[in-house]
Design a protein around this motif. Structure first.
Motif, PDB file in Angstrom:
ATOM      1  N   SER A 172     -10.269   8.478  31.794  1.00  0.00           N
ATOM      2  CA  SER A 172     -11.057   7.246  31.522  1.00  0.00           C
ATOM      3  C   SER A 172     -10.671   6.175  32.511  1.00  0.00           C
ATOM      4  CB  SER A 172     -11.131   6.658  29.981  1.00  0.00           C
ATOM      5  OG  SER A 172      -9.781   6.336  30.030  1.00  0.00           O
ATOM      6  N   SER A 186     -13.236  20.939  31.298  1.00  0.00           N
ATOM      7  CA  SER A 186     -12.518  20.488  30.117  1.00  0.00           C
ATOM      8  C   SER A 186     -12.305  21.330  29.077  1.00  0.00           C
ATOM      9  CB  SER A 186     -13.830  19.480  29.557  1.00  0.00           C
ATOM     10  OG  SER A 186     -14.957  20.340  29.241  1.00  0.00           O
ATOM     11  N   SER A 214     -12.716  14.016  15.850  1.00  0.00           N
ATOM     12  CA  SER A 214     -12.030  13.294  16.822  1.00  0.00           C
ATOM     13  C   SER A 214     -10.619  12.962  16.408  1.00  0.00           C
ATOM     14  CB  SER A 214     -12.752  11.896  17.013  1.00  0.00           C
ATOM     15  OG  SER A 214     -14.169  12.534  17.528  1.00  0.00           O
ATOM     16  N   GLN A 218      -7.552  13.814  18.671  1.00  0.00           N
ATOM     17  CA  GLN A 218      -6.552  13.056  19.326  1.00  0.00           C
ATOM     18  C   GLN A 218      -5.218  13.013  18.804  1.00  0.00           C
ATOM     19  OE1 GLN A 218      -8.370   9.268  18.598  1.00  0.00           O
ATOM     20  NE2 GLN A 218     -10.393   9.594  19.563  1.00  0.00           N
ATOM     21  N   PRO A 242      -6.527  20.352  23.411  1.00  0.00           N
ATOM     22  CA  PRO A 242      -6.858  19.159  23.582  1.00  0.00           C
ATOM     23  C   PRO A 242      -5.986  18.723  24.898  1.00  0.00           C
ATOM     24  CG  PRO A 242      -6.647  19.116  21.271  1.00  0.00           C
ATOM     25  CD  PRO A 242      -6.122  20.244  21.632  1.00  0.00           C
ATOM     26  N   THR A 245      -4.524  12.370  27.616  1.00  0.00           N
ATOM     27  CA  THR A 245      -5.221  11.436  28.392  1.00  0.00           C
ATOM     28  C   THR A 245      -4.928  10.082  27.933  1.00  0.00           C
ATOM     29  OG1 THR A 245      -7.362  11.008  29.499  1.00  0.00           O
ATOM     30  CG2 THR A 245      -7.511  11.578  27.429  1.00  0.00           C
ATOM     31  N   ARG A 247      -6.575   6.502  26.806  1.00  0.00           N
ATOM     32  CA  ARG A 247      -8.231   6.146  26.243  1.00  0.00           C
ATOM     33  C   ARG A 247      -7.713   4.918  25.349  1.00  0.00           C
ATOM     34  NH1 ARG A 247     -12.161  10.137  22.914  1.00  0.00           N
ATOM     35  NH2 ARG A 247     -13.876   8.892  23.084  1.00  0.00           N
ATOM     36  N   MET A 263      -7.842  14.972  23.898  1.00  0.00           N
ATOM     37  CA  MET A 263      -9.344  14.817  24.242  1.00  0.00           C
ATOM     38  C   MET A 263      -9.589  16.195  25.002  1.00  0.00           C
ATOM     39  SD  MET A 263     -10.969  12.031  26.910  1.00  0.00           S
ATOM     40  CE  MET A 263     -12.805  11.738  27.123  1.00  0.00           C
TER      41      MET A 263
END
Length: 434
Positions: A172, A186, A214, A218, A242, A245, A247, A263
């Motif tokens: 991001s 991804s 989520s 996470q 995952p 990252t 965020r 993510m």
């Protein structure tokens, strides 16, 4: 189109506020009629009368300034006490004249009215029911509006159905808007997750919505997770790891912080999920506490608003508003680029909040507000109880007319605060969309 939508929002707010005021006064009128009190007028607004019609003994009408309403009950003030055959006075000068004028106007409401139908003659509990009827009507209307918003329309929620899968995983913090040859695929794409898949469980935990899925993802960067999805009615187990990252996430306190989380690069479809029928009442209770906090600090918050107005400072987005500010927000909500149901829900929430403000504000124990009349009735009841306990003669009713000067001061203060808020909403407005 946007201007028209803005005007529609303002009109909805004005009509909704008028209906709220009408129902508030109806909350007073119905118990007053039930208890036999003579009601001379039921009016929406103040100032010159635009329309009125008499039905029975009551005149029903609409006035030019739609910023309130009232019902006129006979005997709101008890007759003036006499001393040596002369009417009692509250003192000399301007305030004494106000008291005498109030007594004279009150006497006119009692002309040719049976004494048993006078407001001050009612038992204390009946007077309290009449005066609380208005605020309670606003409270009930808020419950209805919140229930329509939450249970009728629903809350927009990210579901477990996948809307899209990113081809690659771009941080991001990256300024790039698309994938390049050097970007790795991804985790979701690498695992074979496809748009339309319905997530059933993540790492052995069944999930009811995308937020639950989520949260597990996470919390598990670098760990291989088994994600069960349903595709074309057939369950499939996919392995996904995952990626770590940075965020922006929202903490439990509502703060937005940057954190390192897991993510996988997928988004979910959103739909309106109706809430339980009691959700509207729960939101009302929660909102009453918030609104009460604003009302308790109203003088301080209005002062802060005045300082921001004259210094050009930023206003508190949770601070008080005038009708002008509420109308502006209604227009913004109606004209924002969003689905129609979102805008309808926003307007319903705004009207519900205004009704809660009317409910809480009218409970302030100061005349001429409903809470002031309740306080007078309670004081009258305490005097009567004291006399019974100590076997004393029944006391005279509380001489409410003597409180007219204090009522005048309160009205002047309310007008002053209202003027400050209107000026602030015109020249330093609060915008819900920044």
């Amino acid at each position: 189109m946007t201007v028209i939508a803005f005007l529609v929002g303002v009109v909805v707010l004005v009509v909704g506020l008028a209906v709220s005021i009408a129902l508030h006064e109806l909350g007073h009128l119905l118990p007053a009629k039930k208890f036999g009190v003579h009601v001379g007028q039921y009016m929406i607004g103040f100032g010159p009368t635009l329309f009125s019609r008499r039905r029975g003994e009551t005149e029903y009408g609409i006035k030019a300034i739609p910023l309130g309403g009232y019902i006129s009950m006979s005997g709101m003030y008890p007759p003036s006490p006499s001393r040596a055959g002369r009417a009692g006075r509250a003192g000399g000068g301007f305030f004494a004249t106000m008291v005498q004028d109030a007594r004279a106007a009150n006497a006119e409401t009692m002309t040719d009215v049976d004494e048993g139908r006078l407001f001050y003659r009612l038992p204390v509990y009946k007077r309290i029911i009449i005066m609380l009827g208005g605020p309670v009507m606003n409270l009930l209307l808020a419950v209805v509006l919140f229930t329509i918003m939450l249970s009728g329309i629903g809350v927009q929620t990210a579901t477990t159905t996948i809307a899209g899968v990113s081809e690659c995983l771009v941080s991001s913090a990256s300024a790039e808007s698309g994938c390049t040859a050097s970007d790795p695929p991804s985790p979701a794409a690498a695992a074979g997750i496809l748009p339309g898949d319905v997530i059933v469980s993540v790492d052995g935990t069944e999930v009811a919505d995308f937020a639950e899925a989520s949260q597990i993802i996470q919390d598990s960067p670098g760990e291989q997770l088994a994600i069960v999805v349903e595709r074309d009615g057939v369950p499939r187990t996919l392995q996904v790891t995952p990626a770590l990252t940075e965020r922006e996430i929202v903490t439990a306190d509502g703060d937005v912080v940057t954190a390192e989380v897991g993510m996988v690069g997928m988004t979910a479809q959103s739909e309106y999920v109706p809430q339980p029928v009691w959700a509207g009442a729960e939101m009302t209770v929660d909102s009453v506490q918030r609104v009460a906090g604003v009302v308790v600090q109203l003088p301080v918050r209005v002062y802060d608003t005045a300082v921001a107005l004259f210094t050009g400072g930023e206003r508190d987005p949770d601070g008080p508003l005038s009708v002008v500010g509420a109308g502006r927000i209604a227009g913004e909500v109606a004209s924002v680029d969003a689905p129609v149901l979102n805008r309808v829900a926003g307007l319903l929430g705004l009207l519900a909040s205004l009704n809660l403000a009317l409910f809480v504000f009218n409970l302030i124990p100061l005349l001429p507000l409903d809470g002031g009349h309740v306080a007078v009735a309670l004081w009258d009841g305490l005097k009567r109880l004291w006399a019974r306990v100590f076997r004393r003669p029944p006391p005279r009713p509380v001489d409410t007319a003597r409180l007219v000067p204090a009522t005048f001061v309160v009205v002047v203060l309310l007008i002053g605060m209202g003027a400050i808020l209107i000026l602030a909403d015109l020249f330093n407005p609060i915008s819900v969309f920044g």
